[in-house]
Design a protein around this motif. Structure first.
Motif, short mmCIF file in Angstrom:
data_model
loop_
_atom_site.label_atom_id
_atom_site.label_comp_id
_atom_site.label_asym_id
_atom_site.label_seq_id
_atom_site.Cartn_x
_atom_site.Cartn_y
_atom_site.Cartn_z
N LYS A 52 -7.39 -11.65 -22.85
CA LYS A 52 -6.84 -12.29 -21.65
C LYS A 52 -7.02 -13.81 -21.73
O LYS A 52 -6.09 -14.57 -21.49
CB LYS A 52 -7.59 -11.74 -20.43
N ARG A 53 -8.24 -14.23 -22.12
CA ARG A 53 -8.48 -15.68 -22.20
C ARG A 53 -7.61 -16.32 -23.29
O ARG A 53 -7.12 -17.43 -23.15
CB ARG A 53 -9.97 -15.96 -22.48
N LEU A 54 -7.43 -15.61 -24.40
CA LEU A 54 -6.63 -16.14 -25.50
C LEU A 54 -5.13 -16.08 -25.20
O LEU A 54 -4.34 -16.76 -25.85
CB LEU A 54 -6.92 -15.34 -26.78
N GLY A 55 -4.76 -15.22 -24.23
CA GLY A 55 -3.34 -15.05 -23.93
C GLY A 55 -2.63 -14.29 -25.04
O GLY A 55 -1.45 -14.50 -25.31
N LEU A 56 -3.35 -13.40 -25.70
CA LEU A 56 -2.78 -12.63 -26.82
C LEU A 56 -2.85 -11.14 -26.50
O LEU A 56 -3.63 -10.71 -25.65
CB LEU A 56 -3.60 -12.89 -28.10
N ASP A 57 -2.03 -10.34 -27.21
CA ASP A 57 -2.18 -8.91 -26.99
C ASP A 57 -2.92 -8.21 -28.14
O ASP A 57 -3.13 -7.00 -28.09
CB ASP A 57 -0.84 -8.22 -26.64
N TYR A 58 -3.32 -8.96 -29.14
CA TYR A 58 -4.25 -8.45 -30.15
C TYR A 58 -4.88 -9.64 -30.86
O TYR A 58 -4.31 -10.74 -30.86
CB TYR A 58 -3.54 -7.55 -31.19
N VAL A 59 -6.05 -9.44 -31.44
CA VAL A 59 -6.53 -10.42 -32.42
C VAL A 59 -6.50 -9.75 -33.78
O VAL A 59 -6.46 -8.52 -33.90
CB VAL A 59 -7.95 -10.99 -32.10
N ASP A 60 -6.52 -10.58 -34.80
CA ASP A 60 -6.46 -10.04 -36.16
C ASP A 60 -7.82 -9.48 -36.58
O ASP A 60 -7.88 -8.49 -37.31
CB ASP A 60 -6.00 -11.15 -37.11
N LEU A 61 -8.87 -10.15 -36.13
CA LEU A 61 -10.21 -9.74 -36.57
C LEU A 61 -11.18 -9.85 -35.41
O LEU A 61 -11.29 -10.91 -34.77
CB LEU A 61 -10.64 -10.66 -37.73
N TYR A 62 -11.89 -8.76 -35.13
CA TYR A 62 -12.91 -8.76 -34.08
C TYR A 62 -14.26 -8.53 -34.76
O TYR A 62 -14.41 -7.60 -35.57
CB TYR A 62 -12.62 -7.63 -33.08
N LEU A 63 -15.23 -9.39 -34.42
CA LEU A 63 -16.52 -9.35 -35.11
C LEU A 63 -17.67 -9.16 -34.12
O LEU A 63 -17.63 -9.68 -33.00
CB LEU A 63 -16.75 -10.69 -35.84
N ILE A 64 -18.73 -8.49 -34.56
CA ILE A 64 -20.00 -8.49 -33.82
C ILE A 64 -20.67 -9.82 -34.15
O ILE A 64 -20.82 -10.16 -35.32
CB ILE A 64 -20.92 -7.34 -34.27
N HIS A 65 -21.08 -10.57 -33.12
CA HIS A 65 -21.55 -11.93 -33.36
C HIS A 65 -22.94 -11.96 -34.03
O HIS A 65 -23.18 -12.75 -34.93
CB HIS A 65 -21.57 -12.71 -32.04
N TRP A 66 -23.86 -11.13 -33.54
CA TRP A 66 -25.20 -11.03 -34.14
C TRP A 66 -25.64 -9.57 -34.03
O TRP A 66 -25.30 -8.90 -33.04
CB TRP A 66 -26.22 -11.90 -33.36
N PRO A 67 -26.46 -9.09 -34.94
CA PRO A 67 -26.88 -7.68 -34.84
C PRO A 67 -27.87 -7.44 -33.68
O PRO A 67 -27.97 -6.32 -33.21
CB PRO A 67 -27.54 -7.41 -36.20
N THR A 68 -28.59 -8.47 -33.25
CA THR A 68 -29.64 -8.34 -32.22
C THR A 68 -30.42 -7.03 -32.36
O THR A 68 -30.39 -6.17 -31.47
CB THR A 68 -29.06 -8.46 -30.78
N PRO A 69 -31.13 -6.86 -33.48
CA PRO A 69 -31.79 -5.58 -33.77
C PRO A 69 -32.78 -5.14 -32.69
O PRO A 69 -33.00 -3.94 -32.51
CB PRO A 69 -32.49 -5.83 -35.11
N GLU A 70 -33.34 -6.10 -31.95
CA GLU A 70 -34.30 -5.75 -30.89
C GLU A 70 -33.69 -4.77 -29.88
O GLU A 70 -34.36 -3.91 -29.34
CB GLU A 70 -34.72 -7.03 -30.18
#
Ligand SMILES: NC(=O)c1ccc[n+]([C@@H]2O[C@H](COP(=O)([O-])OP(=O)(O)OC[C@H]3O[C@@H](n4cnc5c(N)ncnc54)[C@H](OP(=O)(O)O)[C@@H]3O)[C@@H](O)[C@H]2O)c1
Length: 274
Positions: free
Chosen positions: A93-111
């Protein structure tokens, strides 16, 4: 522009444009300049708080959507299955797109131990055809191994801190074995000392290039994807002009020898901020 083929068959520009620490008000002109110069891959994240400005630049560029490669990331506080699905919709919604090419987990936050569930939500988005590729950032080998053991879709890439003073050889070897690309963040050491390195300068002088261009070339010749950031128009252009020269094996070896394990950012196991 060089393209790489990810493990799911889709093509991604090997050189992209990063926008961390670029305010929403500034990012539109920076991305517009990058697109004008020829970059087609943009790396943002929910937590950069500039997805709207990135989206504005994309829209105003008039470049066909299929010619662009847009990456964003799920932030730590949005991890977990349901929250990730919601976070994806909000980023779109913020990007104004209906898909992104690549979605990533930003950090594993193992805790918090939620990255497997988070990744499973991303697998759903991928299987539903809502995102073209999925991957991770800042994953150590043990985190990657868990995804390989417990999930179905191999991440296309692992975006990690990587530059000549922090070369990440172990992660590079593991990823290469599992058909996962490494994508270098802070490829220029976040504008740090490496840009003044004397050995790199000698190589740069021999090619009539800058330290930044030689470092980016080193990443590309190592088969690494990379996403330098700049808000300075001349540097945005400089960083893109790296496809007209090649480093010799000896020059690559000299830059390889500069690795001193100098991590600039947080260790992924200690980055549990939400
Ligand atoms: N997944 C993650 O956890 C994570 C973490 C950090 C970064 N990233 C991504 O990786 C991208 C790149 O990393 P980064 O922003 O940390 O650092 P970077 O690209 O290594 O370096 C950016 C810094 O170097 C300066 N610079 C850029 N080109 C230059 C040149 N040719 N000559 C001299 N100085 C130059 C920039 O200054 P000016 O802007 O003032 O020109 C800026 O201060 C980020 O923007 C973000 O998209 C991801």
């Amino acid at each position: 522009m060089n393209f790489v083929t990810l493990n799911n068959g889709i093509k991604m520009p090997q050189l992209g444009f990063g926008v961390w620490k670029v305010d929403n008000e500034v990012v539109t002109s920076a991305v517009a300049k990058a697109l004008e110069v020829g970059y087609r891959s943009i790396d943002t994240a929910m937590i950069y708080r500039n997805e709207e400005g990135v989206g504005k630049a994309i829209k105003e560029s008039g470049i066909p959507r299929e010619d662009l490669f847009i990456t964003t990331k799920v932030w730590n506080s949005d991890q977990g299955y349901d929250k990730t699905l919601k976070a994806y919709d909000e980023s779109l919604k913020r990007l104004g797109l209906d898909y992104v090419d690549l979605y990533l987990i930003h950090w594993p936050t193992p805790e918090y131990d939620e990255y497997v569930d988070t990744y499973k939500a991303m697998e759903k988005l991928y299987k539903d055809g809502r995102v073209r590729a999925i991957g991770v950032c800042n994953f150590e080998i043990e985190h990657l191994q868990r995804l390989l053991d417990e999930c179905e879709v191999t991440p296309v890439l692992n975006q990690v801190e990587c530059h000549p003073y922090f070369a990440q050889d172990e992660i590079k070897d593991f990823c290469a074995k599992h058909d996962i690309f490494v994508e270098a963040w802070s490829p220029l050491d976040n504008g740090g000392e490496v840009l003044q390195d004397e050995k790199i300068r000698q190589i740069a002088d021999a090619h009539g290039k800058t330290n930044a261009q030689v470092i980016l070339r080193w990443h590309l010749q190592n088969n690494t994807i990379t996403i330098p950031k700049s808000v300075t128009p001349s540097r945005i252009e400089e960083n893109f002009n790296v496809f007209d020269f090649e480093l010799s094996e000896e020059e690559m070896r000299i830059i390889d020898s500069l690795d001193r394990g100098a991590r600039r950012g947080a260790h992924p196991n200690e980055m549990n901020v939400r």
